[in-house]
Design a protein around this motif. Structure first.
Motif, PDB file in Angstrom:
ATOM      1  N   GLY A  23      33.151 -51.917  -1.082  1.00  0.00           N
ATOM      2  CA  GLY A  23      34.160 -51.095  -0.397  1.00  0.00           C
ATOM      3  C   GLY A  23      34.367 -49.750  -1.083  1.00  0.00           C
ATOM      4  N   PHE A  24      35.144 -48.889  -0.420  1.00  0.00           N
ATOM      5  CA  PHE A  24      35.387 -47.511  -0.895  1.00  0.00           C
ATOM      6  C   PHE A  24      35.973 -47.513  -2.312  1.00  0.00           C
ATOM      7  N   ILE A  25      37.106 -48.196  -2.485  1.00  0.00           N
ATOM      8  CA  ILE A  25      37.765 -48.190  -3.801  1.00  0.00           C
ATOM      9  C   ILE A  25      36.972 -49.037  -4.799  1.00  0.00           C
ATOM     10  N   LEU A  44      30.287 -59.869  -2.590  1.00  0.00           N
ATOM     11  CA  LEU A  44      30.028 -59.239  -1.286  1.00  0.00           C
ATOM     12  C   LEU A  44      29.875 -60.348  -0.258  1.00  0.00           C
ATOM     13  N   ARG A  45      30.247 -60.054   0.987  1.00  0.00           N
ATOM     14  CA  ARG A  45      29.989 -61.076   2.013  1.00  0.00           C
ATOM     15  C   ARG A  45      28.507 -61.150   2.323  1.00  0.00           C
ATOM     16  N   ASN A  46      27.833 -59.994   2.215  1.00  0.00           N
ATOM     17  CA  ASN A  46      26.390 -59.990   2.458  1.00  0.00           C
ATOM     18  C   ASN A  46      25.689 -59.045   1.475  1.00  0.00           C
ATOM     19  N   LYS A  69      27.300 -63.539  -3.503  1.00  0.00           N
ATOM     20  CA  LYS A  69      27.787 -63.709  -2.135  1.00  0.00           C
ATOM     21  C   LYS A  69      29.100 -64.488  -2.176  1.00  0.00           C
ATOM     22  N   ALA A  70      30.149 -63.961  -1.599  1.00  0.00           N
ATOM     23  CA  ALA A  70      31.430 -64.689  -1.562  1.00  0.00           C
ATOM     24  C   ALA A  70      32.292 -64.190  -0.415  1.00  0.00           C
ATOM     25  N   ASP A  71      33.009 -65.113   0.187  1.00  0.00           N
ATOM     26  CA  ASP A  71      33.973 -64.768   1.230  1.00  0.00           C
ATOM     27  C   ASP A  71      35.357 -65.165   0.720  1.00  0.00           C
ATOM     28  N   THR A  91      40.063 -56.652  -5.045  1.00  0.00           N
ATOM     29  CA  THR A  91      40.198 -55.491  -4.172  1.00  0.00           C
ATOM     30  C   THR A  91      39.880 -55.823  -2.719  1.00  0.00           C
ATOM     31  N   ALA A  92      39.073 -56.863  -2.486  1.00  0.00           N
ATOM     32  CA  ALA A  92      38.658 -57.190  -1.112  1.00  0.00           C
ATOM     33  C   ALA A  92      39.851 -57.534  -0.237  1.00  0.00           C
ATOM     34  N   SER A  93      39.852 -56.990   0.958  1.00  0.00           N
ATOM     35  CA  SER A  93      40.883 -57.319   1.954  1.00  0.00           C
ATOM     36  C   SER A  93      40.441 -56.727   3.280  1.00  0.00           C
ATOM     37  N   PRO A  94      40.775 -57.387   4.379  1.00  0.00           N
ATOM     38  CA  PRO A  94      40.576 -56.682   5.643  1.00  0.00           C
ATOM     39  C   PRO A  94      41.499 -55.457   5.645  1.00  0.00           C
ATOM     40  N   VAL A  95      41.082 -54.414   6.341  1.00  0.00           N
ATOM     41  CA  VAL A  95      41.928 -53.214   6.496  1.00  0.00           C
ATOM     42  C   VAL A  95      42.022 -52.965   7.993  1.00  0.00           C
ATOM     43  N   THR A  96      42.972 -53.612   8.623  1.00  0.00           N
ATOM     44  CA  THR A  96      43.088 -53.549  10.085  1.00  0.00           C
ATOM     45  C   THR A  96      44.516 -53.896  10.514  1.00  0.00           C
ATOM     46  N   THR A 128      44.669 -55.213  -5.992  1.00  0.00           N
ATOM     47  CA  THR A 128      44.876 -53.970  -5.244  1.00  0.00           C
ATOM     48  C   THR A 128      45.807 -54.264  -4.079  1.00  0.00           C
ATOM     49  N   SER A 129      47.078 -53.916  -4.244  1.00  0.00           N
ATOM     50  CA  SER A 129      48.011 -54.056  -3.122  1.00  0.00           C
ATOM     51  C   SER A 129      48.027 -52.723  -2.379  1.00  0.00           C
ATOM     52  N   SER A 130      49.166 -52.243  -1.963  1.00  0.00           N
ATOM     53  CA  SER A 130      49.192 -51.028  -1.141  1.00  0.00           C
ATOM     54  C   SER A 130      50.612 -50.478  -1.081  1.00  0.00           C
ATOM     55  N   TRP A 163      50.682 -54.738  11.246  1.00  0.00           N
ATOM     56  CA  TRP A 163      50.171 -55.968  10.641  1.00  0.00           C
ATOM     57  C   TRP A 163      49.438 -55.722   9.338  1.00  0.00           C
ATOM     58  N   TYR A 164      48.915 -54.520   9.138  1.00  0.00           N
ATOM     59  CA  TYR A 164      48.275 -54.215   7.853  1.00  0.00           C
ATOM     60  C   TYR A 164      49.329 -54.256   6.740  1.00  0.00           C
ATOM     61  N   CYS A 165      50.431 -53.543   6.947  1.00  0.00           N
ATOM     62  CA  CYS A 165      51.490 -53.518   5.920  1.00  0.00           C
ATOM     63  C   CYS A 165      52.075 -54.913   5.738  1.00  0.00           C
ATOM     64  N   GLY A 167      50.557 -57.812   6.245  1.00  0.00           N
ATOM     65  CA  GLY A 167      49.566 -58.637   5.524  1.00  0.00           C
ATOM     66  C   GLY A 167      49.510 -58.297   4.044  1.00  0.00           C
ATOM     67  N   LYS A 168      49.548 -56.993   3.727  1.00  0.00           N
ATOM     68  CA  LYS A 168      49.468 -56.600   2.311  1.00  0.00           C
ATOM     69  C   LYS A 168      50.734 -57.028   1.564  1.00  0.00           C
ATOM     70  N   ALA A 169      51.898 -56.909   2.214  1.00  0.00           N
ATOM     71  CA  ALA A 169      53.155 -57.294   1.547  1.00  0.00           C
ATOM     72  C   ALA A 169      53.188 -58.800   1.297  1.00  0.00           C
ATOM     73  N   ILE A 203      31.827 -45.229   6.621  1.00  0.00           N
ATOM     74  CA  ILE A 203      33.136 -44.551   6.559  1.00  0.00           C
ATOM     75  C   ILE A 203      34.234 -45.604   6.630  1.00  0.00           C
ATOM     76  N   ASN A 204      35.122 -45.618   5.661  1.00  0.00           N
ATOM     77  CA  ASN A 204      36.229 -46.590   5.649  1.00  0.00           C
ATOM     78  C   ASN A 204      37.462 -45.982   6.322  1.00  0.00           C
ATOM     79  N   ALA A 205      38.464 -46.857   6.557  1.00  0.00           N
ATOM     80  CA  ALA A 205      39.618 -46.461   7.388  1.00  0.00           C
ATOM     81  C   ALA A 205      40.384 -45.248   6.844  1.00  0.00           C
TER      82      ALA A 205
HETATM   83  N1  LIG Z   1      41.806 -46.826   1.222  1.00  0.00           N
HETATM   84  C1  LIG Z   1      43.126 -46.782   1.171  1.00  0.00           C
HETATM   85  O1  LIG Z   1      43.743 -45.778   1.576  1.00  0.00           O
HETATM   86  C2  LIG Z   1      43.917 -47.921   0.575  1.00  0.00           C
HETATM   87  C3  LIG Z   1      45.262 -47.686   0.232  1.00  0.00           C
HETATM   88  C4  LIG Z   1      45.996 -48.711  -0.333  1.00  0.00           C
HETATM   89  C5  LIG Z   1      45.417 -49.940  -0.562  1.00  0.00           C
HETATM   90  N2  LIG Z   1      44.108 -50.157  -0.204  1.00  0.00           N
HETATM   91  C6  LIG Z   1      43.544 -51.479  -0.483  1.00  0.00           C
HETATM   92  O2  LIG Z   1      42.385 -51.300  -1.266  1.00  0.00           O
HETATM   93  C7  LIG Z   1      41.460 -52.341  -1.000  1.00  0.00           C
HETATM   94  C8  LIG Z   1      40.112 -51.760  -0.658  1.00  0.00           C
HETATM   95  O3  LIG Z   1      40.247 -50.915   0.461  1.00  0.00           O
HETATM   96  P1  LIG Z   1      39.170 -49.811   0.834  1.00  0.00           P
HETATM   97  O4  LIG Z   1      39.886 -48.637   1.320  1.00  0.00           O
HETATM   98  O5  LIG Z   1      38.204 -49.673  -0.273  1.00  0.00           O
HETATM   99  O6  LIG Z   1      38.530 -50.500   2.115  1.00  0.00           O
HETATM  100  P2  LIG Z   1      37.048 -50.938   2.494  1.00  0.00           P
HETATM  101  O7  LIG Z   1      36.081 -49.895   2.095  1.00  0.00           O
HETATM  102  O8  LIG Z   1      37.135 -51.317   3.920  1.00  0.00           O
HETATM  103  O9  LIG Z   1      36.824 -52.228   1.594  1.00  0.00           O
HETATM  104  C9  LIG Z   1      37.351 -53.469   1.901  1.00  0.00           C
HETATM  105  C10 LIG Z   1      36.444 -54.511   1.320  1.00  0.00           C
HETATM  106  O10 LIG Z   1      37.002 -55.824   1.543  1.00  0.00           O
HETATM  107  C11 LIG Z   1      35.978 -56.679   1.948  1.00  0.00           C
HETATM  108  N3  LIG Z   1      36.457 -57.794   2.772  1.00  0.00           N
HETATM  109  C12 LIG Z   1      37.188 -57.741   3.907  1.00  0.00           C
HETATM  110  N4  LIG Z   1      37.406 -58.982   4.360  1.00  0.00           N
HETATM  111  C13 LIG Z   1      36.791 -59.845   3.507  1.00  0.00           C
HETATM  112  C14 LIG Z   1      36.625 -61.256   3.440  1.00  0.00           C
HETATM  113  N5  LIG Z   1      37.154 -62.068   4.349  1.00  0.00           N
HETATM  114  N6  LIG Z   1      35.906 -61.780   2.413  1.00  0.00           N
HETATM  115  C15 LIG Z   1      35.361 -60.973   1.492  1.00  0.00           C
HETATM  116  N7  LIG Z   1      35.471 -59.640   1.496  1.00  0.00           N
HETATM  117  C16 LIG Z   1      36.172 -59.084   2.492  1.00  0.00           C
HETATM  118  C17 LIG Z   1      35.026 -55.799   2.753  1.00  0.00           C
HETATM  119  O11 LIG Z   1      33.764 -56.411   2.779  1.00  0.00           O
HETATM  120  P3  LIG Z   1      32.752 -56.238   3.998  1.00  0.00           P
HETATM  121  O12 LIG Z   1      32.015 -54.986   3.651  1.00  0.00           O
HETATM  122  O13 LIG Z   1      31.919 -57.453   3.946  1.00  0.00           O
HETATM  123  O14 LIG Z   1      33.558 -56.109   5.261  1.00  0.00           O
HETATM  124  C18 LIG Z   1      35.059 -54.514   1.933  1.00  0.00           C
HETATM  125  O15 LIG Z   1      34.129 -54.545   0.893  1.00  0.00           O
HETATM  126  C19 LIG Z   1      42.074 -53.195   0.103  1.00  0.00           C
HETATM  127  O16 LIG Z   1      42.740 -54.277  -0.508  1.00  0.00           O
HETATM  128  C20 LIG Z   1      43.078 -52.245   0.742  1.00  0.00           C
HETATM  129  O17 LIG Z   1      44.134 -52.952   1.341  1.00  0.00           O
HETATM  130  C21 LIG Z   1      43.348 -49.171   0.359  1.00  0.00           C
END
Ligand SMILES: NC(=O)c1ccc[n+]([C@@H]2O[C@H](COP(=O)([O-])OP(=O)(O)OC[C@H]3O[C@@H](n4cnc5c(N)ncnc54)[C@H](OP(=O)(O)O)[C@@H]3O)[C@@H](O)[C@H]2O)c1
Length: 340
Positions: A23-25, A44-46, A69-71, A91-96, A128-130, A163-165, A167-169, A203-205
């Protein structure tokens, strides 16, 4: 004394796990950890997906990065990756904002990581919370300084379908509860919207928030405010709280809060060649005022935050370098072709 913001070999001989390493971070956390001499296990999932190939190109990766490999919802896979590690960066989390996709993996995935870390007897988990777990509170007055003592109002998140906020909370709360029960040393970083150069090819969210102002897809800008921070500072914050024995609790990771009007103005000054919106979307409300916040806890650990103008500049440059944003001349050419 300022923290050593450059690389040093503070991680020599230590093995740490970074979940969602592609992921990005997380990619930036992996990069800085490798620069500091850590052995890194990235989950990584894959691992074979080309979108994760950049990790193998990082300096030190050949010798000290192993990809597993891990989910988040597969406890055994996490356990295998974390077993034998000194520390974990979760750090892994859905971002949606889709509740089905967001809440369960964020919450149960976090519990799984804490339990696996407890069984592996790691020294510390950094989660990594938010800001989403911090500031969603309609009852907060305009003069309140947003800091680590603030928590989002879950009912408000639900009612506004944020739902993102939500879920993170809930995930952060679950992390604290689980860590307390299992005796795990947990430290939390709460970043605001993260900008800066992408290491990954996709490109991440959070980057989309800026990209939409450059492509012409956003015709106006919203009457709202947003807090920003540079991705390298977020990665360094994770490492500082991991490496500082006295670090504890939450760490709000924010550099500044800007109105969208300020963001488009900065972008237009740096990159006047793009169709950056100049009109405020009229919502009939007075102009939103940036909230006050404190990043003192991270400053006390020696973090020197990158100014937001630099974060915005680095984001656009990186989007250009990676081919996500065509040079404006090409955009014009393409639109002439489309019209003719
Ligand atoms: N970017 C921001 O502005 C921001 C701000 C505050 C907090 N955060 C937090 O920072 C963290 C990383 O965010 P990011 O911006 O770097 O987003 P990102 O690039 O979308 O990275 C999220 C990562 O989580 C993985 N993931 C999602 N669901 C998963 C699952 N079920 N099992 C295993 N891995 C899973 C994704 O893997 P896949 O590639 O396999 O989908 C991806 O590698 C998240 O916890 C997010 O909530 C981000």
């Amino acid at each position: 004394m300022p923290a050593d913001q450059s690389s040093s070999l503070s991680g020599h001989g230590q093995t740490v796990c970074v979940t969602g390493a592609g992921g990005f971070i997380a990619s930036w956390i992996v990069k800085l950890l490798l620069e500091r001499g850590y052995n890194v296990r990235g989950t990584l999932r894959n691992p074979d997906d080309p979108k994760n190939a950049h990790l193998r190109e990082l300096e030190g990766a050949t010798e000290r990065l192993s990809l597993r490999k891990a989910d988040l919802l597969d406890f055994e896979s996490l356990k295998e990756a974390i077993n034998g590690c000194d520390g974990v960066f979760h750090t892994a989390s859905p971002v949606t904002d889709d509740p089905e996709q967001m809440v369960e993996p964020a919450v149960n995935g976090t519990k799984n990581v804490i339990v696996a870390a407890s069984e592996a007897k790691v020294k510390r988990v950094v989660f990594t919370s938010s800001i989403g777990a911090v500031y969603m509170d309609p009852a907060r007055g305009p003069d309140v300084v947003v800091d680590e003592s603030c928590w989002s109002d879950l009912e408000f998140c639900k009612n506004t379908k944020n739902w993102y906020c939500y879920g993170k909370a809930v995930a952060e709360q679950a992390a604290w509860d689980e860590a307390k029960e299992k005796g795990v040393d947990l430290v939390v970083v709460n970043p605001v919207l993260v900008l800066g150069p992408l290491l990954q090819p996709t490109i991440n969210a959070s980057i989309v928030h800026i990209l939409k102002y450059l492509t012409g897809s956003a015709k106006t800008y919203a009457n709202s405010v947003q807090a920003y921070v540079h991705v390298k500072d977020v990665a360094l914050a994770h490492i500082l709280v991991y490496e500082t024995p006295s670090a504890s609790g939450r760490y709000l990771c924010a550099e500044s809060v800007l109105h969208r009007g300020d963001v488009v103005e900065i972008l237009a000054k740096f990159f006047p060649e793009y169709p950056i919106p100049t009109k405020l979307k009229d919502d009939g409300k007075p102009r939103a005022i940036p909230y006050k916040f404190s990043n003192q806890k991270l400053q006390d650990l020696g973090l020197e935050f990158t100014p937001v103008k630099q974060s915005l500049y680095d984001t656009v440059k990186s989007l250009q370098d990676k081919g996500h944003l065509k040079p404006p001349a090409r955009q014009e050419e393409d639109s002439i072709k489309i019209q003719s």
